[in-house]
Design a protein around this motif. Structure first.
Motif, PDB file in Angstrom:
ATOM      1  N   HIS B  68       0.838  -1.200   0.000  1.00 41.34           N
ATOM      2  CA  HIS B  68       0.000   0.000   0.000  1.00 41.34           C
ATOM      3  C   HIS B  68       0.872   1.249   0.000  1.00 41.34           C
ATOM      4  O   HIS B  68       1.348   1.712   1.034  1.00 41.34           O
ATOM      5  CB  HIS B  68      -0.943   0.022   1.214  1.00 41.34           C
ATOM      6  CG  HIS B  68      -1.935   1.145   1.184  1.00 41.34           C
ATOM      7  ND1 HIS B  68      -3.168   1.065   1.797  1.00 41.34           N
ATOM      8  CD2 HIS B  68      -1.900   2.384   0.631  1.00 41.34           C
ATOM      9  CE1 HIS B  68      -3.831   2.195   1.618  1.00 41.34           C
ATOM     10  NE2 HIS B  68      -3.071   3.018   0.920  1.00 41.34           N
ATOM     11  N   HIS B  70       1.551   4.983  -2.755  1.00 39.04           N
ATOM     12  CA  HIS B  70       0.943   5.791  -3.813  1.00 39.04           C
ATOM     13  C   HIS B  70       2.026   6.378  -4.695  1.00 39.04           C
ATOM     14  O   HIS B  70       3.057   6.815  -4.208  1.00 39.04           O
ATOM     15  CB  HIS B  70       0.113   6.922  -3.212  1.00 39.04           C
ATOM     16  CG  HIS B  70      -1.028   6.424  -2.379  1.00 39.04           C
ATOM     17  ND1 HIS B  70      -2.262   6.177  -2.900  1.00 39.04           N
ATOM     18  CD2 HIS B  70      -1.092   6.094  -1.071  1.00 39.04           C
ATOM     19  CE1 HIS B  70      -3.060   5.732  -1.932  1.00 39.04           C
ATOM     20  NE2 HIS B  70      -2.371   5.668  -0.807  1.00 39.04           N
ATOM     21  N   LYS B 299      -9.563  -0.664  -6.014  1.00 39.39           N
ATOM     22  CA  LYS B 299      -9.466  -0.045  -4.686  1.00 39.39           C
ATOM     23  C   LYS B 299     -10.664   0.855  -4.407  1.00 39.39           C
ATOM     24  O   LYS B 299     -11.146   1.563  -5.299  1.00 39.39           O
ATOM     25  CB  LYS B 299      -8.182   0.805  -4.635  1.00 39.39           C
ATOM     26  CG  LYS B 299      -8.110   1.834  -3.496  1.00 39.39           C
ATOM     27  CD  LYS B 299      -7.411   1.278  -2.268  1.00 39.39           C
ATOM     28  CE  LYS B 299      -7.323   2.290  -1.130  1.00 39.39           C
ATOM     29  NZ  LYS B 299      -6.367   3.349  -1.318  1.00 39.39           N
ATOM     30  N   HIS B 383      -5.365  -0.589   5.769  1.00 38.28           N
ATOM     31  CA  HIS B 383      -5.264   0.181   7.020  1.00 38.28           C
ATOM     32  C   HIS B 383      -5.908  -0.638   8.141  1.00 38.28           C
ATOM     33  O   HIS B 383      -5.222  -1.153   8.980  1.00 38.28           O
ATOM     34  CB  HIS B 383      -5.918   1.558   6.949  1.00 38.28           C
ATOM     35  CG  HIS B 383      -5.361   2.463   5.899  1.00 38.28           C
ATOM     36  ND1 HIS B 383      -4.066   2.394   5.469  1.00 38.28           N
ATOM     37  CD2 HIS B 383      -5.932   3.482   5.197  1.00 38.28           C
ATOM     38  CE1 HIS B 383      -3.855   3.315   4.543  1.00 38.28           C
ATOM     39  NE2 HIS B 383      -4.975   3.989   4.356  1.00 38.28           N
ATOM     40  N   ASP B 447       1.870   3.344   3.403  1.00 39.94           N
ATOM     41  CA  ASP B 447       1.000   4.336   2.774  1.00 39.94           C
ATOM     42  C   ASP B 447       1.804   5.515   2.224  1.00 39.94           C
ATOM     43  O   ASP B 447       1.332   6.646   2.190  1.00 39.94           O
ATOM     44  CB  ASP B 447      -0.064   4.846   3.757  1.00 39.94           C
ATOM     45  CG  ASP B 447      -1.277   5.456   3.066  1.00 39.94           C
ATOM     46  OD1 ASP B 447      -1.448   5.231   1.855  1.00 39.94           O
ATOM     47  OD2 ASP B 447      -2.038   6.175   3.737  1.00 39.94           O
TER      48      ASP B 447
HETATM   49 ZN   LIG Z   1      -3.382   5.103   0.934  1.00 44.65          ZN
END
Ligand SMILES: [Zn+2]
Lengths: 311, 551
Positions: B68, B70, B299, B383, B447
């Motif tokens: 996870h 970005h 997602k 998460h 993240d």
């Molecule tokens: Zn995220």
């Protein structure tokens, strides 16, 4: 260097946010508004084109996530990024007159309204909250969504009761009374199949619009609203007029007129419980329009109120 | 070229042979794993094989997998990092953490004074004021950097932005309507801090910069892959991307190159289109995939963040009494999407931070599976920070996996104890121990760019459960072992991406994706995990050495 925009001086776009739960009728309302733009260049930011079901005759062109209508309006899909979509629209030249954002069912409309606070070219006109008469009890008690639901009603500058035809009349009245008790200053109207005069929804806070809009459709049917228009002659002082309009609450929703008094010509605009006057530099037509609920006094009584014989 | 790499230690994550010293690579794949004693057999079966001793003093592990992150991590390095913690840039430069607002201002001032065109917008990122004893950054602070050009500082959370008065004036904020998203001082003046996406919007409007654009441009992808390489990541996710028409082709051109040091798994942003169109777009992406580029996940983001008070929590909600958070997608709509994608056979990853959201998402998955039974769907909760044991039990039953945000324990642990969750619930935040005990497949993540991309650091967080001030969150039952954490950042993540037959362990037939470490994590042990130096990686057997390290 990259150009910094002179945001302050430029043209302003009015922003209306239509909020309400999934299935509350946002799309039908939007569809209806787009077909009666009355010369306004409206851009609508929507969640789903397809659901909008625009009459194919109205569609001029479609490019990617944007549909242009023959009446000059434009429809853009938000995708999942409202901020980006909004920034893209506000970069367009020319800018639209009015921007309508269809908020997602769970969006907090105040978050969307906040964009207008940091964009001097964007002026919040109003948040329109659709309340589904058929699902109200369900939504108000939803274990996961009730807080959202109440937030949306709280944020509304106008509450539109949708689908009143799907439940008993007494149930609608009960709902309206309940909302009036909790939100006495928020005007309400009923809406069926999205059909409502655009003037009821747009221009809640507009100051200048009054000079340019086309006259109201004289006959309003099937959306539970009444309208009355007249030509008022002679001097009518702003204070007196304000008093008369206020005396019609809570049945009056909108009023506009181009009139004069001792100080000169003025435009009157009443919406969302607020009255606004603007000095005009023109010979006033005396045109005056009221929109309200069916409970508004009849035409005779209204004529008597606003233009008693002999005045 | 077929090569045998000799190492000091190889931690394979393959239970049949957990430890080895030699690994043979042929045609981008692992040919054999063993010890010096096996070399003769390998040579006679498959030889000749060249023996390479470049990493003879190093430890090899399966390439780390970040489940996870970005792509924006790659974009942000175009701007200036001003976070509290040291952070390694794509070129190996360590950007030292800035420990006060004055330090941030001084750092930016120095950049301003030395850059070519001081009238260009100056954008910084990674800022986090929670470490500054209540002092907030103001527009006046940033005016010290420059009052003649736009200066904007994006917070680590990406959901707050500070602006200087140049931007505020351009946006006429002084005359703005009141909004709870514009922070004001006691006298009612805007301070320069903007909440939600408001600040980002304002900065974009006033600078005409598209701060988040080009998220799949070659340059962004390159930077992203370099950050990944520096931290030993060989497969990284972009969670999520709306993949506009044509983006898949552009991405593939960059990713396919052997010099590109990373496999990229792009999760399609499911709600960027209505359900039917979304499924159709996902189907259309399927034959655009390659060995190195995947469009295999969908997602959804169902709620907000705990530290942003936008996560959906069960009673008693926020510890400090803040109102419950926000749904980012209606529960009914989520059910509709999950049902559509389950029917179509696509694996879904759902961002759920609060426990109420986790519960609602599990309900939606259960409904989707009742309608369209699918034994190996591997839908995954991302998460999932507040999940309870009961939630984990349910995930186990439903076949749902989890990818926990373990870095939160360190970065926001103190805040969760004191403000958002209170000590008791903060104790079971990101409960990796409970998750594994209940038998739920586990991955852990950063993240990035929200926190630094670095799987060994994430592993350290899950193993030690210490906040940045050294306060423990929870006890032994929430911790996991070093072995379990290393498994989570390799096989655990591979499983969550349905790539566990290809990558995640060093065993015969798998792709030759390898992380090269200076030290053996098993020998270094729990406390030292985060400090192990990453020498480089191999992707498909191609070696990518890190900058700023001795090979
Ligand atoms: Zn995220």
């Amino acid at each position: 260097m990259s150009q910094t925009l002179p945001l302050r001086s430029a043209q302003k776009v009015s922003l209306t946010i239509i909020t309400g739960f999934l299935g509350s009728g946002k799309t039908s309302l939007l569809n209806h508004l787009l077909t009666q733009s009355g010369g306004r260049k409206i851009t609508a930011l929507v969640n789903d084109f397809g659901a909008l079901n625009i009459d194919s005759e109205l569609i001029e062109a479609q490019h990617g996530n944007q549909v242009s209508l023959t009446n000059g309006c434009i429809c853009c899909s938000i995708g999942d990024d409202l901020m980006r979509s909004l920034a893209d629209i506000m970069r367009q030249d020319p800018l639209p007159d009015h921007l309508i954002i269809e908020a997602s069912g769970v969006a907090d409309p105040t978050r969307i309204a906040a964009y207008a606070a940091v964009d001097p070219q964007l002026r919040l006109d109003g948040i329109i909250t659709l309340v589904d008469a058929a699902a109200h009890e369900l939504h108000a008690q939803d274990p996961y969504l009730a807080d959202n639901y109440h937030k949306q009603i709280e944020a509304g500058h106008m509450l539109l009761i949708s689908k009143p035809d799907l439940v008993e009349a007494s149930q609608v009245e009960h709902l309206e009374a309940k909302l009036r008790a909790s939100h006495p200053n928020t005007p309400q109207a009923r809406v069926r199949h999205g059909q409502l005069p655009i003037e009821v929804v747009l221009g809640l806070k507009a100051e200048r619009e009054i000079k340019t809009t086309t006259p109201l459709a004289p006959h309003i049917e099937d959306h539970g609203l009444a309208s009355w228009s007249a030509h008022l002659h002679g001097n009518l002082s702003r204070e007196v007029l304000a008093e008369k309009i206020t005396s019609l609450t809570p049945h009056v929703l909108r009023a506009k007129g181009v009139l004069r008094d001792e100080q000169g010509a003025y435009a009157l605009h009443y919406a969302g419980g607020r009255i606004h006057f603007e000095n005009l530099d023109v010979t006033p037509s005396g045109h005056f329009v009221l929109i309200g609920k069916p409970e508004l006094p009849n035409a005779e009584a209204l004529t008597n109120l606003f233009q008693p014989t002999g005045s | 070229m077929s090569t045998i790499y000799q190492a000091k230690s190889i931690r394979t994550m393959d239970p049949h042979q957990p430890h080895a010293t030699h690994i043979a690579i042929k045609d981008r794949h692992i040919l054999a794993v063993g010890t010096a004693d096996d070399i003769a057999d390998w040579q006679s079966a498959w030889g000749p094989l060249e023996v390479n001793t470049d990493f003879a003093e190093r430890t090899l592990m399966p390439g780390f997998i970040e489940g996870h992150a970005h792509m924006m991590e790659g974009l942000l390095w175009d701007y200036h990092y001003v976070g509290y913690y040291d952070r390694e840039g794509p070129d190996g430069t360590i950007w030292p953490g800035l420990k006060s607002i004055d330090d941030v201002v001084a750092h930016l001032k120095q950049i301003q004074d030395t850059r070519d065109d001081p009238s260009e917008p100056l954008i910084a990122w990674g800022f986090d004021p929670i470490y500054f004893q209540g002092r907030r950054m103001s527009a006046a602070d940033l005016d010290l950097v420059s009052a003649e050009c736009p200066v904007a500082v994006l917070h680590a959370s990406l959901h707050i932005l500070n602006a200087n008065n140049f931007i505020m004036d351009a946006a006429d904020v002084k005359n703005a309507d009141n909004s709870e998203f514009i922070r004001r001082d006691d006298s009612g003046q805007p301070t320069g801090e903007f909440l939600g996406q408001l600040g980002m919007y304002m900065a974009m409007r006033t600078t005409n910069l598209d701060l988040l654009a080009a998220a799949s441009s070659p340059k962004t992808l390159q930077t992203f892959s370099q950050v990944a390489r520096q931290t030993g990541v060989t497969t990284c996710t972009d969670l999520a991307n709306p993949v506009p028409e044509g983006a898949e082709v552009a991405m593939r051109e960059t990713v396919e190159k052997d010099s590109f040091p990373m496999r990229l798994v792009v999760a399609f942003q499911g709600n960027s289109l209505p359900p039917e169109e979304s499924v159709a777009r996902m189907q259309a992406l399927q034959d655009k995939q390659s060995d190195k580029l995947r469009f295999s996940l969908v997602k959804f983001v169902a709620d907000g963040s705990i530290q942003g008070f936008s996560a959906r929590l069960k009673w008693p909600h926020y510890y400090n009494g803040a109102p419950n958070g926000l749904w980012y997608i209606e529960p009914d709509r989520l059910r509709e999407y999950l049902t559509a994608f389950t029917q179509a056979g696509f694996q879904c990853h759902v961002h759920t931070n609060g426990d109420e959201c986790t519960e609602v998402t599990l309900d939606a998955i259960e409904d989707a599976l009742r309608a369209h039974p699918w034994p190996d769907h591997r839908h995954t909760l991302q998460h999932c920070q507040m999940a309870s044991r009961a939630h984990f039990k349910r995930m186990k039953t439903l076949g749902v996996g989890v990818n926990l945000f373990s870095n939160h324990l360190y970065y926001w642990g103190d805040e969760h104890r004191a403000i958002t969750m209170g000590p008791e619930r903060a104790g079971r935040l990101d409960d990796a121990g409970g998750c594994l005990e209940e038998g739920v497949p586990l991955a852990i993540h950063s993240d990035a760019p929200v926190t630094a991309l670095a799987p060994l650091f994430t592993a350290w967080c899950a193993v030690n459960r210490l906040s940045s001030t050294g306060v423990a969150l929870g006890g032994e039952s929430e911790k996991i072992s070093v072995e379990q954490a290393l498994y989570a950042i390799t096989m655990g993540a591979a499983y969550s991406l349905k790539m566990d037959t290809e990558i995640g362990s060093l065993e015969v037939g798998k792709r030759a994706d390898i992380t090269i470490l200076a030290d053996d994590p098993i020998v270094v042990g729990a406390m030292g995990l985060k400090d192990i130096s990453v020498i480089g990686t191999m992707v498909d057997g191609n070696v990518h050495l890190n900058q700023g390290r001795d090979a």
